[in-house]
Design a protein around this motif. Structure first.
Motif, PDB file in Angstrom:
ATOM      1  N   LYS A   1      -4.866   6.436  -0.986  1.00 36.76           N
ATOM      2  CA  LYS A   1      -4.244   5.115  -0.853  1.00 36.76           C
ATOM      3  C   LYS A   1      -4.272   4.386  -2.176  1.00 36.76           C
ATOM      4  CE  LYS A   1      -6.877   4.426   2.860  1.00 36.76           C
ATOM      5  NZ  LYS A   1      -7.763   3.641   3.701  1.00 36.76           N
TER       6      LYS A   1
ATOM      7  N   ILE B   1       0.552   5.363   0.510  1.00 38.46           N
ATOM      8  CA  ILE B   1      -0.355   6.447   0.920  1.00 38.46           C
ATOM      9  C   ILE B   1       0.295   7.755   0.508  1.00 38.46           C
ATOM     10  CG2 ILE B   1      -1.625   7.547   2.795  1.00 38.46           C
ATOM     11  CD1 ILE B   1      -1.566   4.935   4.313  1.00 38.46           C
TER      12      ILE B   1
ATOM     13  N   GLN C   1       0.838  -1.200   0.000  1.00 39.33           N
ATOM     14  CA  GLN C   1       0.000   0.000   0.000  1.00 39.33           C
ATOM     15  C   GLN C   1       0.871   1.247   0.000  1.00 39.33           C
ATOM     16  OE1 GLN C   1      -2.070   0.952   3.788  1.00 39.33           O
ATOM     17  NE2 GLN C   1      -3.911   0.904   2.524  1.00 39.33           N
TER      18      GLN C   1
END
Lengths: 190, 273
Positions: free
Chosen positions: B235, B229, B227
């Protein structure tokens, strides 16, 4: 007849005293706060707290320490700082207040244990302090429930027998200090 | 299994701050009150028709209060048709009932419920409300954040509310299942924060399982994901999910998931100062 120089000096001194008195009364409010939030590590979470605090009308400026999850708040002059609103904003973001240190400047004020002090539009109740005179910039820590850890709150509970400490609301114990019942009392320590 | 626990152990060792914005499951924590979120997700898999099948999901997320949040979503796919078409709508709501915070750590517990409506006629035993079936789901989530490491587990019950009578004669279907998950997330970068604009990078490993309650069938999947961000508000998730053991009739034993999610803080009107 007074000597003109003495007259001039006295006038000057009087002016200085007046200016000082004025600046003290203008500063008789909470000027800044250091808040540590708990329950988070991510920058995205901290940003939610930041954005919520930013929405408070009495907040002028916020500096963030992301590594320590801390926020330095500067308040606008001549506004009342709503301490509970600060806590609510942190909780709405999904987190809690771990530490809230408030800073304000004082003229000569005597602080005693279990004594109330009205300052910057809020009533403060000092717990766990020695009798002392405070002047100039002073930082005090809020130790009410939801402003500190349960452990810390409990520690101070042993230092006062007054029932208002448990609820944060003025109780029978506060009446003698001329505080109206059910008004908010913030418990603080130096 | 052993691989998972080794990784978990490693994450524990280097544990220093972390993440629970899981790619395949929900944490017990809620989004901020009055925040809104928009999510687009695409799922890709090789179906049994010899082509890559796709599902596109669009979700709106709302933080109703600090304890309540809800998701409303819809999906399009070609998993049960020749071309991509609209297939489902779904509502999900979560209530956080325990929240114990400490500096850089927390424990949270939440209960959730989910309802979905789908136009598909599923011919598999796997119960899924992301578009495959009409159904209901309810469960509990426990999440523990330990600085950079976040652990979460979910236990839920899923019931299919779909009439599948036309398929009887082929085999009997699953209508009720117990789903469980164990998820770990770790904040890898930045090692030290210097601002909200810094890109964060999280690693995830999730274990997702299901056990049918009305027949002998189940599966256990492993789902690693990464992931990014961006700007503390967007995200980007990339995940791969594959079966490590199981005997349940499923559309596919592995799939890819890519999703992008944007959070809008204070999007809903505030009542307080």
């Amino acid at each position: 007849m007074r000597h003109p120089l003495i007259y001039f000096m006295m006038k000057r001194i009087l002016m200085i005293i007046m200016v000082c008195a004025l600046s003290f009364s203008a500063d008789a409010q909470i000027s800044s706060a250091k808040l540590q939030a708990s329950g988070l590590t991510c920058a995205m979470c901290a940003r939610a707290v930041y954005k919520n605090l930013e929405a408070l009308t009495f907040v002028e400026k916020i500096d963030t320490d992301l590594n320590g999850s801390s926020f330095l708040l500067d308040f606008k002059g001549e506004t009342t700082v709503d301490i509970d609103a600060i806590r609510k904003k942190v909780e709405d973001a999904g987190f809690s207040v771990a530490v809230l240190d408030l800073t304000g400047s004082f003229q000569e004020v005597t602080v005693k244990p279990d004594q109330h002090l009205t300052y910057g539009g809020s009533v403060f109740h000092f717990v766990g302090v020695k009798e002392q005179t405070v002047r100039g910039d002073k930082t005090f820590r809020v130790i009410d429930k939801h402003f500190t850890s349960a452990k810390e709150h409990k520690k101070f509970q042993g230092m006062t027998s007054m029932e208002c400490f448990k609820t944060g609301l003025a109780a029978g114990c506060c009446k003698k200090n001329g505080v109206e019942q059910v008004s908010r009392i913030y418990h603080v320590t130096l | 299994m052993r691989f998972f626990f080794t990784l978990l152990g490693l994450a524990w060792l280097v544990s220093a701050g972390a993440q629970e914005l899981y790619v395949f499951s929900e944490p017990a924590s809620n989004m901020p009150a009055r925040a809104a979120g928009l999510k687009y997700a695409a799922k890709l898999l090789d179906g049994d028709r010899g082509r890559t099948e796709q599902r596109h999901m669009i979700e709106m997320q709302l933080g109703l209060s600090k304890k309540w949040m809800t998701h409303v979503s819809t999906s399009f796919s070609d998993m049960y048709s020749n071309g991509v078409r609209w297939e489902s709508a779904r509502i999900y709501t979560k209530y956080r009932f325990i929240s114990i915070d400490d500096v850089h750590r927390h424990f949270r517990a939440a209960a959730f419920g989910e309802l979905s409506y789908s136009v598909n006629y599923p011919m598999y035993d796997e119960l899924s409300l992301e578009g495959d079936q009409s159904g209901a789901r309810a469960g509990v989530i426990l999440t523990q954040l330990l600085h950079k490491l976040a652990l979460s587990s979910t236990l839920s019950y899923t019931a299919s509310l779909q009439d599948r009578i036309q398929h009887i004669g082929i085999h009997s279907y699953t209508y009720n299942a117990l789903n469980y998950s164990l998820s770990a997330g770790y904040l890898l970068f930045p090692r030290k924060y210097n601002g909200y604009g810094q890109t964060n990078f999280n690693l995830y490993l999730e274990m997702l399982g299901s056990r049918a309650l009305d027949k002998q069938a189940g599966f256990l999947d492993l789902a690693p994901a990464v992931q990014f961000i961006f700007s503390s508000n967007t995200k980007l998730n990339l995940g791969y999910r594959f079966q490590v053991s199981g005997d349940m009739e499923r559309m596919a034993e592995s799939s890819f998931l890519i999703s992008i999610e944007r959070t809008f803080l204070n999007a809903l009107k505030s009542k307080s100062p």
